[in-house]
Design an enzyme around this catalytic site. Structure first.
Site, mmCIF file in Angstrom:
data_model
loop_
_atom_site.group_PDB
_atom_site.id
_atom_site.type_symbol
_atom_site.label_atom_id
_atom_site.label_comp_id
_atom_site.label_asym_id
_atom_site.label_seq_id
_atom_site.Cartn_x
_atom_site.Cartn_y
_atom_site.Cartn_z
ATOM 1 N N GLU A 1 40.659 -46.048 -40.042
ATOM 2 C CA GLU A 1 40.323 -47.292 -40.751
ATOM 3 C C GLU A 1 39.113 -47.984 -40.112
ATOM 4 N N TYR B 1 29.031 -26.005 -27.907
ATOM 5 C CA TYR B 1 30.394 -25.922 -28.457
ATOM 6 C C TYR B 1 31.332 -25.119 -27.538
ATOM 7 N N CYS C 1 38.012 -19.640 -33.423
ATOM 8 C CA CYS C 1 38.686 -20.856 -33.898
ATOM 9 C C CYS C 1 40.197 -20.874 -33.637
ATOM 10 N N CYS D 1 36.677 -15.520 -35.639
ATOM 11 C CA CYS D 1 37.529 -16.700 -35.850
ATOM 12 C C CYS D 1 38.987 -16.399 -35.508
ATOM 13 N N GLU E 1 34.218 -26.698 -25.137
ATOM 14 C CA GLU E 1 35.610 -26.529 -25.590
ATOM 15 C C GLU E 1 36.424 -25.734 -24.570
ATOM 16 N N HIS F 1 46.230 -48.954 -42.398
ATOM 17 C CA HIS F 1 46.540 -49.597 -41.118
ATOM 18 C C HIS F 1 47.908 -49.154 -40.619
ATOM 19 N N LYS G 1 41.358 -20.565 -29.932
ATOM 20 C CA LYS G 1 40.773 -21.756 -29.280
ATOM 21 C C LYS G 1 41.550 -23.020 -29.635
HETATM 22 P P1 FAD Z 1 32.676 -12.479 -37.597
HETATM 23 O O1 FAD Z 1 33.890 -13.293 -37.839
HETATM 24 O O2 FAD Z 1 32.186 -12.408 -36.205
HETATM 25 O O3 FAD Z 1 33.007 -11.006 -38.142
HETATM 26 C C1 FAD Z 1 32.146 -9.931 -37.992
HETATM 27 C C2 FAD Z 1 32.962 -8.657 -37.880
HETATM 28 O O4 FAD Z 1 32.108 -7.519 -38.039
HETATM 29 C C3 FAD Z 1 33.611 -8.503 -36.516
HETATM 30 O O5 FAD Z 1 34.954 -8.083 -36.660
HETATM 31 C C4 FAD Z 1 32.776 -7.410 -35.854
HETATM 32 O O6 FAD Z 1 33.492 -6.701 -34.876
HETATM 33 C C5 FAD Z 1 32.430 -6.552 -37.051
HETATM 34 N N1 FAD Z 1 31.260 -5.672 -36.863
HETATM 35 C C6 FAD Z 1 30.140 -5.919 -36.151
HETATM 36 N N2 FAD Z 1 29.284 -4.889 -36.278
HETATM 37 C C7 FAD Z 1 29.876 -3.986 -37.093
HETATM 38 C C8 FAD Z 1 29.484 -2.719 -37.607
HETATM 39 N N3 FAD Z 1 28.290 -2.186 -37.347
HETATM 40 N N4 FAD Z 1 30.358 -2.058 -38.396
HETATM 41 C C9 FAD Z 1 31.579 -2.563 -38.685
HETATM 42 N N5 FAD Z 1 31.990 -3.770 -38.237
HETATM 43 C C10 FAD Z 1 31.146 -4.473 -37.451
HETATM 44 N N6 FAD Z 1 34.028 -21.928 -36.348
HETATM 45 C C11 FAD Z 1 34.694 -22.944 -36.945
HETATM 46 O O7 FAD Z 1 34.454 -23.213 -38.136
HETATM 47 N N7 FAD Z 1 35.617 -23.684 -36.267
HETATM 48 C C12 FAD Z 1 35.945 -23.432 -34.985
HETATM 49 O O8 FAD Z 1 36.783 -24.126 -34.407
HETATM 50 C C13 FAD Z 1 35.275 -22.364 -34.321
HETATM 51 N N8 FAD Z 1 35.569 -22.051 -33.055
HETATM 52 C C14 FAD Z 1 34.928 -21.008 -32.440
HETATM 53 C C15 FAD Z 1 35.246 -20.737 -31.121
HETATM 54 C C16 FAD Z 1 34.599 -19.710 -30.461
HETATM 55 C C17 FAD Z 1 34.954 -19.404 -29.028
HETATM 56 C C18 FAD Z 1 33.623 -18.936 -31.146
HETATM 57 C C19 FAD Z 1 32.926 -17.822 -30.439
HETATM 58 C C20 FAD Z 1 33.296 -19.216 -32.466
HETATM 59 C C21 FAD Z 1 33.949 -20.251 -33.131
HETATM 60 N N9 FAD Z 1 33.649 -20.573 -34.451
HETATM 61 C C22 FAD Z 1 34.299 -21.623 -35.061
HETATM 62 C C23 FAD Z 1 32.643 -19.823 -35.213
HETATM 63 C C24 FAD Z 1 33.305 -18.802 -36.159
HETATM 64 O O9 FAD Z 1 34.222 -17.995 -35.441
HETATM 65 C C25 FAD Z 1 32.226 -17.910 -36.789
HETATM 66 O O10 FAD Z 1 31.265 -18.743 -37.408
HETATM 67 C C26 FAD Z 1 32.803 -16.975 -37.846
HETATM 68 O O11 FAD Z 1 33.793 -16.138 -37.319
HETATM 69 C C27 FAD Z 1 31.665 -16.112 -38.439
HETATM 70 O O12 FAD Z 1 32.184 -15.220 -39.399
HETATM 71 P P2 FAD Z 1 31.375 -13.886 -39.765
HETATM 72 O O13 FAD Z 1 32.135 -13.257 -40.883
HETATM 73 O O14 FAD Z 1 29.959 -14.196 -39.970
HETATM 74 O O15 FAD Z 1 31.454 -12.963 -38.464
HETATM 75 P P1 NDP Z 2 24.943 -22.316 -28.467
HETATM 76 O O1 NDP Z 2 23.819 -21.429 -28.784
HETATM 77 O O2 NDP Z 2 25.276 -23.419 -29.402
HETATM 78 O O3 NDP Z 2 24.725 -22.974 -27.021
HETATM 79 C C1 NDP Z 2 24.390 -22.214 -25.909
HETATM 80 C C2 NDP Z 2 24.459 -23.080 -24.663
HETATM 81 O O4 NDP Z 2 24.174 -22.274 -23.526
HETATM 82 C C3 NDP Z 2 23.443 -24.204 -24.650
HETATM 83 O O5 NDP Z 2 24.010 -25.311 -23.999
HETATM 84 C C4 NDP Z 2 22.282 -23.603 -23.842
HETATM 85 O O6 NDP Z 2 21.492 -24.577 -23.198
HETATM 86 C C5 NDP Z 2 23.042 -22.799 -22.823
HETATM 87 N N1 NDP Z 2 22.273 -21.670 -22.275
HETATM 88 C C6 NDP Z 2 21.518 -20.782 -22.953
HETATM 89 N N2 NDP Z 2 21.005 -19.870 -22.120
HETATM 90 C C7 NDP Z 2 21.442 -20.193 -20.874
HETATM 91 C C8 NDP Z 2 21.264 -19.611 -19.595
HETATM 92 N N3 NDP Z 2 20.519 -18.541 -19.426
HETATM 93 N N4 NDP Z 2 21.867 -20.187 -18.547
HETATM 94 C C9 NDP Z 2 22.620 -21.293 -18.700
HETATM 95 N N5 NDP Z 2 22.832 -21.884 -19.895
HETATM 96 C C10 NDP Z 2 22.251 -21.338 -20.971
HETATM 97 O O7 NDP Z 2 26.178 -21.329 -28.295
HETATM 98 P P2 NDP Z 2 27.745 -21.463 -28.266
HETATM 99 O O8 NDP Z 2 28.168 -20.142 -27.799
HETATM 100 O O9 NDP Z 2 28.232 -22.664 -27.544
HETATM 101 O O10 NDP Z 2 28.150 -21.629 -29.807
HETATM 102 C C11 NDP Z 2 27.772 -20.688 -30.798
HETATM 103 C C12 NDP Z 2 28.143 -21.171 -32.163
HETATM 104 O O11 NDP Z 2 29.523 -20.955 -32.383
HETATM 105 C C13 NDP Z 2 27.947 -22.652 -32.378
HETATM 106 O O12 NDP Z 2 26.652 -22.941 -32.827
HETATM 107 C C14 NDP Z 2 28.972 -22.999 -33.410
HETATM 108 O O13 NDP Z 2 28.402 -22.959 -34.707
HETATM 109 C C15 NDP Z 2 30.029 -21.930 -33.270
HETATM 110 N N6 NDP Z 2 31.223 -22.559 -32.693
HETATM 111 C C16 NDP Z 2 31.882 -23.515 -33.418
HETATM 112 C C17 NDP Z 2 32.946 -24.192 -32.888
HETATM 113 C C18 NDP Z 2 33.616 -25.254 -33.680
HETATM 114 O O14 NDP Z 2 33.415 -25.341 -34.883
HETATM 115 N N7 NDP Z 2 34.426 -26.110 -33.059
HETATM 116 C C19 NDP Z 2 33.442 -23.892 -31.558
HETATM 117 C C20 NDP Z 2 32.689 -22.875 -30.874
HETATM 118 C C21 NDP Z 2 31.628 -22.241 -31.442
HETATM 119 P P3 NDP Z 2 20.151 -25.202 -23.849
HETATM 120 O O15 NDP Z 2 20.605 -26.307 -24.764
HETATM 121 O O16 NDP Z 2 19.396 -25.654 -22.680
HETATM 122 O O17 NDP Z 2 19.463 -24.091 -24.611
#
Ligand code: FAD
Ligand code: NDP
Length: 520
Positions: free
Chosen positions: A500, A227, A90, A85, A231, A495, A93
């Site tokens: 609304e 997502y 998040c 995040c 995005e 409004h 992004k």
């Molecule tokens: P993480 O935040 O991934 O933390 C896991 C940590 O563990 C990492 O630092 C990793 O390096 C570390 N780790 C892994 N393996 C080991 C190990 N063996 N030993 C020690 N450390 C280790 N969610 C939202 O709610 N709103 C958003 O707008 C949003 N935008 C997103 C945009 C993108 C591009 C992505 C990829 C995700 C987004 N998410 C968003 C999802 C959100 O970031 C994740 O759901 C959240 O960070 C999950 O938290 P976590 O604690 O499970 O894991």
């Molecule tokens: P998802 O698993 O949600 O989506 C993966 C996408 O990639 C799908 O459209 C899938 O298509 C496509 N795909 C899978 N395999 C292939 C392939 N081999 N070639 C081409 N396309 C492929 O993953 P995201 O990484 O988008 O998101 C992961 C999670 O992160 C989300 O579920 C969300 O919870 C979190 N997130 C939250 C955000 C927020 O809150 N605003 C922002 C970003 C991430 P198909 O549908 O056909 O399988």
């Protein structure tokens, strides 16, 4: 600006924190001294969930250790504590999304009488990414200070199971330390998945890289229709980058499909090229230094195109492959690495728990991981029995036109209750701020899905328009409290706002009447 006094204070905090760490490390190697080596809680993963759990447990007076370690991406990008995040999700992004909307805002400002010589074309990428990275680093620092203030021992080391109470911590110099705990929480999150096609890991980037890239991306192909793909394509285009989005099947699987298509249609109208029903099958570097992408359509036809950057957003894999889960017999899903847990977030091994993105069936969202971490710490150490509610979690997709929602999609509601038992109220509306700027409002849409049976609870609410996240958050509270259609329509609107229009919803899809809102 940080003044000299705060710099001095930060330095003092840092020196104290370092000495706490060195002291702790000394004791960990001293296995003969169980009081010093044994923790009440060891958390593997310092992201949203792990840090929340560790801080909460420490606040309850427990002795806590956190391990966090980031393996560099295939492109070599790495970052500090805080997880996805903070560093590659998040936060950067949302800031990029916000930056991307400014181009349009400046264009529109002229219609409101602001004098601007030219429209903005594209920002200085380096300046933008530097500003965002500086902010992210301040968050990294903040997390370290908070751990120190709560006396949590922080290890910048990769954790691996030795047995169900012992974790081996391996730091970047490969030094190994054994850390023991009563309870172990796995909160290691996930990392982007790469397809098994030639050139993917070698030449393509993922969301792990884009926010840390120093140089502008040039002509970019974003692969993935969910997502992350939507995005990233949205903010890159808004930042003036020539952007193509490749979707292999449907957009935003699991979301309301009528709305998912409205979002993609809007992106297309904004100028993002949308390539449907295809996947990349090979990426290679050509002489000019740019990338050649061979893609394949569903019917097998292939064709080649050139890009400067390919960003893969095809989903994520849980980071469990190096945890040595087999050493303790923890059950996990072989396909995506996610760990099976029960409603108490407990794995099949009694003292080991998994929260956040790494756990099977949990929405991959930061507030969900944070709630799970806090609740778990309170259940483990404060006699609480509160569980995390994984249902009706509100979310927003930060596409150029944002989409916020909570609850069921129209198709999920119909599948569960039958078409005759579900009423859909909907409206196309025009945000007042668009009126003078001739902005397209074709896709600004609201939909409430209502169960016909009394008391007519709202099963799902979907809002497409400006500031969706802000709008839907409040309605999320109401839906959690059991909001009915009568209560929704009995609420007075504010409004003139877009929100609304939600309390004014009165036209049903079934009626076939035009759902376009006209006038006040
Ligand atoms: P993480 O935040 O991934 O933390 C896991 C940590 O563990 C990492 O630092 C990793 O390096 C570390 N780790 C892994 N393996 C080991 C190990 N063996 N030993 C020690 N450390 C280790 N969610 C939202 O709610 N709103 C958003 O707008 C949003 N935008 C997103 C945009 C993108 C591009 C992505 C990829 C995700 C987004 N998410 C968003 C999802 C959100 O970031 C994740 O759901 C959240 O960070 C999950 O938290 P976590 O604690 O499970 O894991
Ligand atoms: P998802 O698993 O949600 O989506 C993966 C996408 O990639 C799908 O459209 C899938 O298509 C496509 N795909 C899978 N395999 C292939 C392939 N081999 N070639 C081409 N396309 C492929 O993953 P995201 O990484 O988008 O998101 C992961 C999670 O992160 C989300 O579920 C969300 O919870 C979190 N997130 C939250 C955000 C927020 O809150 N605003 C922002 C970003 C991430 P198909 O549908 O056909 O399988």
């Amino acid at each position: 600006m940080i003044n000299i006094q705060s710099r001095f204070l930060m330095r003092k905090v840092f020196i104290r924190w370092r000495s706490v760490q060195c002291f702790s490390v000394k004791h960990f190697s001293d296995k003969a001294s169980p009081n010093n080596t044994w923790y009440d809680l060891v958390v593997i993963g310092g992201g949203s969930g792990g840090l929340a759990c560790a801080k909460e447990a420490a606040g309850l007076g427990k002795k806590v250790a956190v391990l966090d370690y980031v393996d560099p991406s295939p492109q070599g990008t790495h970052w500090d504590i805080g997880g996805t995040c903070v560093n590659v999700g998040c936060i950067p992004k949302k800031l990029m999304h916000h930056a991307s909307q400014m181009r349009h805002a400046v264009h529109c400002a002229k219609k409101y009488g602001w004098i601007a010589e030219t429209d903005l074309q594209k920002p200085n990428w380096n300046a933008l990414s530097n500003t965002i990275q500086q902010y992210v680093r301040s968050l990294n620092w903040g997390h370290k200070v908070q751990l120190m203030q709560r006396n949590v021992s922080y290890f910048n080391a990769k954790g691996q199971f030795v047995d169900n109470n012992t974790i081996k911590a391996i730091d970047k110099t490969k030094k190994e330390t054994l850390i023991c705990g009563d309870k172990i929480v796995i909160a290691v999150g996930g990392r982007p998945r790469f397809p098994l096609i030639p050139g993917a890991r070698e030449f393509c980037m993922s969301s792990d890289d884009v926010f840390w890239r120093k140089e502008p991306l040039g002509k970019t192909l974003v692969v993935g229709g969910s997502y992350v793909g939507l995005e990233c394509a949205g903010f890159l285009h808004g930042l003036g980058i020539d952007t193509t989005l490749m979707i292999r099947s449907i957009p935003l699987r699991g979301f309301d499909q009528q709305i998912a298509h409205l979002i993609v249609e809007h992106m297309h109208e904004e100028g993002i090229k949308i390539w449907n029903s295809q996947v990349p099958v090979q990426v290679s570097k050509i002489n000019s230094g740019s990338l050649e992408v061979i893609s394949q359509l569903n019917d097998g036809t292939t064709f080649a195109n050139g890009f400067d950057t390919v960003l893969l957003a095809i989903g994520r894999l849980a980071s469990t492959s190096e945890l040595n889960l087999q050493n303790v017999g923890i059950k996990f899903n072989e396909e995506n690495g996610k760990i099976f847990v029960d409603e108490f977030d407990m794995t099949n091994v009694g003292n080991i728990f998994a929260i956040g993105d790494v756990a099977v069936g949990r929405p991959e969202l930061t507030p969900v991981a944070i709630k799970a971490g806090k609740h778990l710490a309170r259940r483990l150490f404060d006699n609480s029995n509160e569980l995390t509610d994984y249902n009706n979690v509100p979310t927003t997709v930060f596409t150029p036109l944002e989409y916020g929602c909570i609850g069921m999609s129209e198709e999920a509601a119909i599948a569960e209750y039958g078409i005759d038992n579900v009423e859909v109220f909907h409206a196309f509306y025009k945000p007042l701020e668009y009126v003078l700027t001739e902005q397209s409002h074709k896709q600004c849409y609201i939909k409430a899905i209502v169960l016909c049976q009394s008391p007519q609870p709202i099963l799902g609410l979907h809002f497409v328009g400006p500031n969706s996240g802000e709008v839907v958050q409040g309605f999320g509270v109401a839906i959690k409290c059991g909001l009915t259609y009568a209560q929704l329509s009995g609420t007075t609107g504010i409004h003139p706002t877009c929100a609304e229009e939600i309390v004014k919803l009165h036209i049903t899809k079934r009626s076939g009447l035009d759902p376009t809102v006209t006038g006040c």
